[in-house]
Design a protein around this motif. Structure first.
Motif: not given
Length: 220
Positions: A85-91, A126-132, A168-170, A198-203
């Motif tokens: 399940k992929a969302q804008e800021n989370m997988l 489907n578009e997957l989020p990409k996290f730094r 590899t993917f995100i 998820m992004a660190k700020e969302d944790f």
């Protein structure tokens, strides 16, 4: 692969199936209330042998037919019940079992290969989020039907290969400078593992919401 090699592999698989059958008979006769450790040992042995059989059958399939590995493993992911399940800021990925321990090579292969090709197929449509920078939370969910003594520590679980697949993917990179990993234990309807990236700020918000909704969560 020649006929002799095929017959040899089939013979080995049949031997494992016979051992599995014997173990299942022993499990059926074991008193789980009075001998929980014996029951757990036998059940673990049966589960690992089942995964060994599945992996050997895969290798036989790849070596003796024209079936493409990626085609089969994408189907295996569906059969296993891997959900993405992929969302804008989370997988969020749900695996149908608890994670294997390190050094259980066949057990890891049973899970990792289908996950990789399921993610690959999902990303095609489907578009997957990409996290730094991100947090990867492993929620180890144990069935409420069994005793809590089954709960394991996290030290020996196979997390590295899962992180390699996810990166590899995100992820831009899976270095520890950019990726934090957290583990939680929960009691649920059935054994499974849920991976939330998820992004660190969302944790902090994610963890707070989980703690409110689950009385059995423990975070480390």
């Amino acid at each position: 692969m020649d006929r002799t090699s095929i017959s040899r592999r089939i013979g080995s698989i049949k031997g494992d199936i016979e051992k599995l059958s014997n173990t299942l008979c022993a499990i059926e006769k074991t008193d789980i209330e009075n001998y929980p450790d014996n029951y757990a040992m036998l059940t673990t042995d049966a589960a690992l042998r089942s995964e060994l059989i599945a992996c050997r059958m895969r290798h036989l399939l790849y070596g003796s037919t024209a079936t493409r590995k990626e085609t089969y493993l994408a189907s295996a992911g569906v059969v296993q019940g891997i959900r993405i399940k992929a969302q804008e800021n989370m997988l969020e990925i749900t695996l149908p079992c608890l994670l294997p321990k390190r050094k259980q090579r066949q057990s890891t292969e049973f899970l990792i290969d289908p996950l990789y090709f399921t993610l690959s197929q999902y990303s095609d449509n489907n578009e997957l989020p990409k996290f730094r920078q991100c947090v990867v939370c492993f929620s180890h969910i144990y069935s409420e039907k069994f005793h809590n003594r089954r709960v394991r520590d996290y030290d020996n679980l196979e997390l590295k290969q899962l992180l390699d697949v996810l990166s590899t993917f995100i992820m831009v990179d899976d270095t520890g400078l950019l990726v934090d990993a957290y583990n939680t234990t929960e009691i649920g309807e059935a054994d499974c593992t849920r991976i939330s990236v998820m992004a660190k700020e969302d944790f902090p918000k994610w963890l707070n919401e989980r703690e409110k909704s689950l009385k059995t969560i423990s975070d480390f």
